[in-house]
Design an enzyme around this catalytic site. Sequence first.
Site, PDB file in Angstrom:
ATOM      1  N   LYS A  64       0.836  -1.204   0.000  1.00 21.63           N
ATOM      2  CA  LYS A  64       0.000   0.000   0.000  1.00 21.63           C
ATOM      3  C   LYS A  64       0.866   1.246   0.000  1.00 21.63           C
ATOM      4  O   LYS A  64       2.091   1.185   0.222  1.00 21.63           O
ATOM      5  CB  LYS A  64      -0.923  -0.002   1.223  1.00 21.63           C
ATOM      6  N   ARG A 162     -11.101   0.462  14.904  1.00 19.67           N
ATOM      7  CA  ARG A 162     -10.886   1.220  13.670  1.00 19.67           C
ATOM      8  C   ARG A 162     -11.783   0.579  12.626  1.00 19.67           C
ATOM      9  O   ARG A 162     -12.989   0.746  12.683  1.00 19.67           O
ATOM     10  CB  ARG A 162      -9.390   1.158  13.312  1.00 19.67           C
ATOM     11  N   TYR A 284      16.472  30.155   9.313  1.00 20.72           N
ATOM     12  CA  TYR A 284      15.304  30.925   9.734  1.00 20.72           C
ATOM     13  C   TYR A 284      15.267  31.130  11.248  1.00 20.72           C
ATOM     14  O   TYR A 284      15.600  30.228  12.014  1.00 20.72           O
ATOM     15  CB  TYR A 284      14.017  30.209   9.305  1.00 20.72           C
ATOM     16  N   MET A 332      12.247  24.475   3.303  1.00 21.61           N
ATOM     17  CA  MET A 332      11.526  23.694   2.301  1.00 21.61           C
ATOM     18  C   MET A 332      12.457  22.903   1.399  1.00 21.61           C
ATOM     19  O   MET A 332      12.199  21.734   1.087  1.00 21.61           O
ATOM     20  CB  MET A 332      10.642  24.607   1.454  1.00 21.61           C
TER      21      MET A 332
END
Length: 389
Positions: A64, A162, A284, A332
């Site tokens: 998957k 679930r 940053y 990023m």
Amino acid sequence: MAMPMPSEPVSTVTSKTIASANTCSATPPDHAPAPTLTIDVGAVVANWRLLCARHTGETAAVVKADAYGLGAALIAPALAAAGCRRFFVATTDEAFALRRTLPAAWIAVLNGCPPGLEADALAHNISPVLNSLADCARWQAAARKSGRRPSALLHIDTGMSRLGLDAAECATLLAEPGRLDGINLNYIMTHLVAAEDPNALSNQRQAAHFAAIAARFPGIGTSITNSSGIFLGPNFATDLARPGIALYGGNPTPHAPNPMRPVITLSAPILQIRAINAGDTVGYNASWRAGRPSLIATIGVGYADGLPRSLAGRLTARHHDRVIPLVGRVSMDLMTFDITDNPDLTQGTPLELIGPGHDIDAIAAEAGTIPYEILTSLGRRYRRVVKSV
């Protein structure tokens, strides 16, 4: 030997590249430094064989999420060639795509068949997992309409809360077994809550609960073991195991050394090296300040490529046996490393982010997550190098 990976930017170890329809119209030339994800398909096959040796029943493969991000069209055929006959995916879209790759394989859909897609699933010979009485009713109706006896699996919820039939639905089904008439029930299955913890009391409770219900379905195969479940011992051996993360090199036994072979290596070349003064900041928000004159190496990988921001202040890269710390924030497209103690490194030198000395479990621990998330998040901008079986 190397082989191209469909629908990805690929380099092989023979320096052959192909274009990718999923990214840009052309791949970088082989001599151009680029972040590189190497996928060892032979290691995936070896891991499957190891799991087969440990499990007394049949061992399927969970492919998957595009084989946990590594490419189902690459991984599944290699496993099929090695003898794997059964495959699990999460969605019908994944099943239809895999059917194009494996025309004759047994393919099961863990999330079941959505309403309205029953005819398509039947046409593609897909086996849905029946997760509710409503699922049973719709699949039975589709079977009657088609005049066929299609296969399916029945999921009993033994503690995950679930998917799967809960206690009330299970009691109804046991009282009214005709709800499965016309369906070729291949397996009854459940999912372990904490298989990675051999001391978890839930394992024994779930196994006992599942065994009691499975006994009401004589002649039907059973399936309880995931990757970690295979290592819980003979009491958890069933007719079909469904390993996932262990195939791709994740440790199914976190309490012990990893028995699986590593499958991926991720590296990125240094784009630039900058000398900074003591007191200068990097990245940053000035989150890291140099305590001495330092050399800062920048590489072209960031959170857009699947390396989460939570790695700031935690990630370490490797160059051969040397450990190199990440400094500053993960941005990023870029990350910065302190190479002050490794002044011989130069522009173009590759830093290994994931590899044998720093595997997916290690980087997941640094990120405060699990290896599943790391693998499935790796982006599409990497040059992919494939080692064939």
